[in-house]
Design a protein around this motif. Structure first.
Motif, PDB file in Angstrom:
ATOM      1  N   GLN A  26       0.822  -1.226   0.000  1.00 16.64           N
ATOM      2  CA  GLN A  26       0.000   0.000   0.000  1.00 16.64           C
ATOM      3  C   GLN A  26       0.846   1.263   0.000  1.00 16.64           C
ATOM      4  OE1 GLN A  26      -3.304  -0.109  -0.075  1.00 16.64           O
ATOM      5  NE2 GLN A  26      -3.832  -2.152   0.640  1.00 16.64           N
ATOM      6  N   TYR A  27       2.040   1.190   0.584  1.00 22.29           N
ATOM      7  CA  TYR A  27       2.859   2.409   0.682  1.00 22.29           C
ATOM      8  C   TYR A  27       3.768   2.590  -0.532  1.00 22.29           C
ATOM      9  CZ  TYR A  27       5.987  -1.160   2.650  1.00 22.29           C
ATOM     10  OH  TYR A  27       6.718  -2.306   2.856  1.00 22.29           O
ATOM     11  N   CYS A  28       3.746   1.639  -1.461  1.00 24.79           N
ATOM     12  CA  CYS A  28       4.712   1.682  -2.560  1.00 24.79           C
ATOM     13  C   CYS A  28       4.053   1.514  -3.934  1.00 24.79           C
ATOM     14  CB  CYS A  28       5.748   0.580  -2.341  1.00 24.79           C
ATOM     15  SG  CYS A  28       7.096   0.588  -3.525  1.00 24.79           S
ATOM     16  N   GLY A  67      14.905  -3.138  -5.927  1.00 24.35           N
ATOM     17  CA  GLY A  67      13.928  -3.167  -7.004  1.00 24.35           C
ATOM     18  C   GLY A  67      12.788  -2.192  -6.674  1.00 24.35           C
ATOM     19  N   GLY A  68      11.655  -2.401  -7.193  1.00 23.78           N
ATOM     20  CA  GLY A  68      10.871  -3.593  -7.387  1.00 23.78           C
ATOM     21  C   GLY A  68      11.318  -4.680  -6.406  1.00 23.78           C
ATOM     22  N   GLU A  69      11.041  -5.891  -6.787  1.00 23.73           N
ATOM     23  CA  GLU A  69      11.540  -6.991  -5.966  1.00 23.73           C
ATOM     24  C   GLU A  69      12.697  -7.645  -6.730  1.00 23.73           C
ATOM     25  OE1 GLU A  69      11.584  -8.163  -3.018  1.00 23.73           O
ATOM     26  OE2 GLU A  69      12.792  -9.827  -3.711  1.00 23.73           O
ATOM     27  N   PRO A  70      13.920  -7.498  -6.225  1.00 22.53           N
ATOM     28  CA  PRO A  70      15.065  -7.999  -7.003  1.00 22.53           C
ATOM     29  C   PRO A  70      14.996  -9.494  -7.287  1.00 22.53           C
ATOM     30  CG  PRO A  70      15.744  -7.291  -4.780  1.00 22.53           C
ATOM     31  CD  PRO A  70      14.351  -6.824  -4.979  1.00 22.53           C
ATOM     32  N   LEU A  71      14.368 -10.256  -6.384  1.00 18.04           N
ATOM     33  CA  LEU A  71      14.362 -11.712  -6.596  1.00 18.04           C
ATOM     34  C   LEU A  71      13.382 -12.162  -7.678  1.00 18.04           C
ATOM     35  CD1 LEU A  71      14.849 -12.993  -2.940  1.00 18.04           C
ATOM     36  CD2 LEU A  71      16.523 -12.949  -4.796  1.00 18.04           C
ATOM     37  N   GLU A 190       5.788  10.142   1.853  1.00 22.81           N
ATOM     38  CA  GLU A 190       4.628  10.438   1.019  1.00 22.81           C
ATOM     39  C   GLU A 190       5.028  10.394  -0.460  1.00 22.81           C
ATOM     40  OE1 GLU A 190       5.625  12.105   3.635  1.00 22.81           O
ATOM     41  OE2 GLU A 190       3.986  11.724   5.038  1.00 22.81           O
ATOM     42  N   ASN A 191       4.215   9.766  -1.258  1.00 19.97           N
ATOM     43  CA  ASN A 191       4.445   9.783  -2.703  1.00 19.97           C
ATOM     44  C   ASN A 191       3.115   9.514  -3.393  1.00 19.97           C
ATOM     45  OD1 ASN A 191       4.533   6.719  -3.823  1.00 19.97           O
ATOM     46  ND2 ASN A 191       5.271   6.775  -1.729  1.00 19.97           N
ATOM     47  N   THR A 192       3.011   9.983  -4.628  1.00 19.07           N
ATOM     48  CA  THR A 192       1.701   9.971  -5.294  1.00 19.07           C
ATOM     49  C   THR A 192       1.224   8.556  -5.633  1.00 19.07           C
ATOM     50  OG1 THR A 192       2.805  10.317  -7.384  1.00 19.07           O
ATOM     51  CG2 THR A 192       1.966  12.283  -6.297  1.00 19.07           C
ATOM     52  N   ALA A 312       8.245   6.903  -8.445  1.00 20.07           N
ATOM     53  CA  ALA A 312       7.849   5.698  -7.720  1.00 20.07           C
ATOM     54  C   ALA A 312       9.070   5.031  -7.098  1.00 20.07           C
ATOM     55  CB  ALA A 312       7.168   4.734  -8.686  1.00 20.07           C
ATOM     56  N   PHE A 313       8.933   4.619  -5.848  1.00 18.33           N
ATOM     57  CA  PHE A 313      10.059   3.969  -5.179  1.00 18.33           C
ATOM     58  C   PHE A 313      10.374   2.612  -5.796  1.00 18.33           C
ATOM     59  CE2 PHE A 313       9.058   6.408  -1.048  1.00 18.33           C
ATOM     60  CZ  PHE A 313       9.562   7.547  -1.627  1.00 18.33           C
ATOM     61  N   TYR A 314       9.340   1.983  -6.435  1.00 21.87           N
ATOM     62  CA  TYR A 314       9.647   0.687  -7.041  1.00 21.87           C
ATOM     63  C   TYR A 314      10.518   0.843  -8.282  1.00 21.87           C
ATOM     64  CZ  TYR A 314       5.439   1.954  -9.711  1.00 21.87           C
ATOM     65  OH  TYR A 314       4.502   2.629 -10.461  1.00 21.87           O
TER      66      TYR A 314
HETATM   67  N1  SAM Z   1      10.857  -5.220  -2.797  1.00 21.05           N
HETATM   68  C1  SAM Z   1      11.923  -4.961  -1.871  1.00 21.05           C
HETATM   69  C2  SAM Z   1      11.394  -4.765  -0.484  1.00 21.05           C
HETATM   70  O1  SAM Z   1      10.187  -4.847  -0.281  1.00 21.05           O
HETATM   71  O2  SAM Z   1      12.172  -4.566   0.435  1.00 21.05           O
HETATM   72  C3  SAM Z   1      12.866  -3.843  -2.267  1.00 21.05           C
HETATM   73  C4  SAM Z   1      12.299  -2.580  -2.855  1.00 21.05           C
HETATM   74  S1  SAM Z   1      11.444  -1.567  -1.707  1.00 21.05           S
HETATM   75  C5  SAM Z   1      11.003  -0.198  -2.761  1.00 21.05           C
HETATM   76  C6  SAM Z   1      12.778  -0.967  -0.722  1.00 21.05           C
HETATM   77  C7  SAM Z   1      12.383  -0.391   0.612  1.00 21.05           C
HETATM   78  O3  SAM Z   1      11.638   0.785   0.391  1.00 21.05           O
HETATM   79  C8  SAM Z   1      11.564  -1.310   1.481  1.00 21.05           C
HETATM   80  O4  SAM Z   1      12.158  -1.454   2.735  1.00 21.05           O
HETATM   81  C9  SAM Z   1      10.250  -0.567   1.623  1.00 21.05           C
HETATM   82  O5  SAM Z   1       9.679  -0.764   2.883  1.00 21.05           O
HETATM   83  C10 SAM Z   1      10.668   0.867   1.410  1.00 21.05           C
HETATM   84  N2  SAM Z   1       9.584   1.734   0.963  1.00 21.05           N
HETATM   85  C11 SAM Z   1       8.858   1.637  -0.165  1.00 21.05           C
HETATM   86  N3  SAM Z   1       7.948   2.624  -0.228  1.00 21.05           N
HETATM   87  C12 SAM Z   1       8.109   3.370   0.890  1.00 21.05           C
HETATM   88  C13 SAM Z   1       7.474   4.538   1.409  1.00 21.05           C
HETATM   89  N4  SAM Z   1       6.482   5.137   0.765  1.00 21.05           N
HETATM   90  N5  SAM Z   1       7.908   5.040   2.574  1.00 21.05           N
HETATM   91  C14 SAM Z   1       8.916   4.441   3.240  1.00 21.05           C
HETATM   92  N6  SAM Z   1       9.551   3.348   2.803  1.00 21.05           N
HETATM   93  C15 SAM Z   1       9.161   2.807   1.648  1.00 21.05           C
END
Ligand code: SAM
Length: 318
Positions: A26-28, A67-71, A190-192, A312-314
Motif C-alpha cells: 500500500q505504501y509503494c 527493485g521492485g523486488e530484485p528476486l 509520502e508519494n503519489t 515511484a520507489f519501485y
Molecule cells: N521489494 C523490496 C522490499 O520490499 O524490500 C525492495 C524494494 S522496496 C522499494 C525498498 C524499501 O523501500 C523497502 O524497505 C520498503 O519498505 C521501502 N519503501 C517503499 N515505499 C516506501 C514509502 N512510501 N515510505 C517508506 N519506505 C518505503
C-alpha cells in the motif's frame, strides 16, 4: 573518490534490477502500474555490471541490489557473483521482501552476498496480507529463517502506518531481538503512488517503544540513513527519519535504475542515462555521466507532506 557539488563523499550505489514486484504494498505500489518498462529496455546484468565496475573504480565501497523486488529477476546470483568477484571488499547487500528467499538464500550467499534487509511490516498474517495485497507472511518468515541459517547478516525494514500496524511495533522489535536482527523503522515517505493515509513519524515511533523499553539515542556512525537507539539491554534498533531537516547532510547515495538512469536523489526528477555508454563499453563516457550526476545531486530532498514525489520507489529501489 567521488565528491558531489556540496562536498559530500558519495560511496554508496543502489542498483535496481527491476521495477516489477510480486507484492502490491500500500505504501509503494498498491496498483499494478499502467505499463511496465518493456523487458527489452532493461539493461542486462553485463551492462549493469559495466557501470558497477566504473562506480567501484571511482570510489564506491557499498553496493545494494534492490527493485521492485530484485528476486523476481531470474538468476540474480549471476549478477551478484560478477560484483563480488570483481570487488570482493565491496559491502554487497540487497533489499528484498523475502518472499522468494527460502529457495534462493543459499545461492545468494554462495555468490558473495553479505547482507540483507528484509521488509516485514506485520507479524499478523491478515495485516501483512492487507499491506502486500497477498497472503505473504508465512513464506516471508521462512525466508528470514533461511537467510539467517545460511549465515547472511539480516536487518528488518518496517514502515509503521497509523491504523494499520502501529500496534505491532513492540512485537516486531521483540521478534527481531529474539533472532538477533536489527529492526529499522522507516518513516513513511509520502508519494503519489501510495495508498496510505498516514505514516508514523520518528517521535511517534519512539513514544510507542518507550511504553515498554527505555532507550537512548546512539551517536551517528558513518553515513547510515538510520539513526540508532540502544535499549537498556543493549538491543539496538534504528529509525530512518527522512522528514528531519538534516537527513540529507551526509547523504552518500546514488541510484541506478534497471533501465540505466542514474539518479542523484530519491526525490529529484533529473536523471541521466548511462545505457548507451555501458552498451558500447564507453567507460570514459560512463565516468563523465557519473560525475555530471554527482554535480547535480541536490543539497536536500525536495519533498514534504504537501509536495509529494511523483517518482515511484519501485523504480528507484526505495
Ligand atoms: N521489494 C523490496 C522490499 O520490499 O524490500 C525492495 C524494494 S522496496 C522499494 C525498498 C524499501 O523501500 C523497502 O524497505 C520498503 O519498505 C521501502 N519503501 C517503499 N515505499 C516506501 C514509502 N512510501 N515510505 C517508506 N519506505 C518505503
Amino acid at each position: 573518490m567521488l565528491i558531489d557539488g556540496y562536498g559530500r563523499k558519495v560511496n554508496y550505489l543502489r542498483v535496481s534490477v527491476t521495477e516489477r514486484c510480486n507484492f502490491r504494498c500500500q505504501y509503494c505500489m498498491p496498483e499494478k502500474p499502467f505499463s511496465w518498462v518493456p523487458h527489452e529496455n532493461l539493461l542486462s546484468y553485463e551492462d549493469l555490471f559495466e557501470f558497477v565496475k566504473v562506480a567501484v573504480d571511482e570510489g564506491v565501497e557499498k553496493v545494494r541490489i534492490t527493485g521492485g523486488e530484485p528476486l523476481v529477476r531470474s538468476h540474480l546470483e549471476v549478477f551478484i557473483k560478477m560484483i563480488s568477484s570483481y570487488a570482493p571488499n565491496v559491502d554487497l547487500a540487497m533489499t528484498t521482501n523475502g518472499f522468494l528467499l527460502e529457495e534462493s538464500a543459499q545461492k545468494l550467499k554462495d555468490a558473495g552476498l553479505k547482507r540483507l534487509n528484509i521488509s516485514l511490516d506485520s507479524l499478523k498474517s491478515e495485516v501483512a496480507h492487507h499491506i502486500a495485497q497477498k497472503d505473504v507472511l508465512a513464506k516471508v518468515l521462512r525466508g528470514i529463517d533461511k537467510a539467517l541459517e545460511v549465515g547472511l547478516n539480516v536487518k528488518i525494514n518496517c514502515v509503521p502506518m497509523k491504523d494499520v500496524n502501529n500496534t505491532e511495533l513492540i512485537d516486531i522489535l521483540e521478534y527481531c531481538k529474539s533472532k538477533n536482527m536489527e529492526v529499522r523503522f522507516i518513516e513513511f515517505m509520502e508519494n503519489t503512488h501510495a495508498n496510505v493515509k498516514k505514516g508514523l513519524n520518528s517521535q511517534e515511533i519512539q513514544t510507542i517503544i518507550k511504553e515498554k523499553y527505555d532507550f537512548t539515542k546512539a551517536p551517528r556512525v558513518g553515513n547510515s540513513p538510520s539513526q540508532s537507539y540502544i535499549c537498556q539491554d543493549d538491543y539496538k534498533f534504528g529509525i530512518i527519519e527522512p522528514h528531519l531537516d538534516d537527513f540529507c547532510t551526509d547523504c552518500n547515495r546514488i541510484r541506478l535504475t534497471a533501465e540505466g538512469y542514474l539518479i542523484p536523489c530519491l526525490y529529484f526528477e533529473d536523471a541521466l542515462s548511462i545505457a548507451d555508454a555501458v552498451k558500447s563499453k564507453d567507460i570514459k563516457e560512463a565516468t563523465n555521466i557519473l560525475k555530471k550526476v554527482l554535480q547535480n545531486k541536490p543539497e536536500k530532498n525536495k519533498w514534504d507532506e504537501q509536495n509529494q514525489s511523483d517518482r515511484a520507489f519501485y523504480e528507484t529501489g526505495g
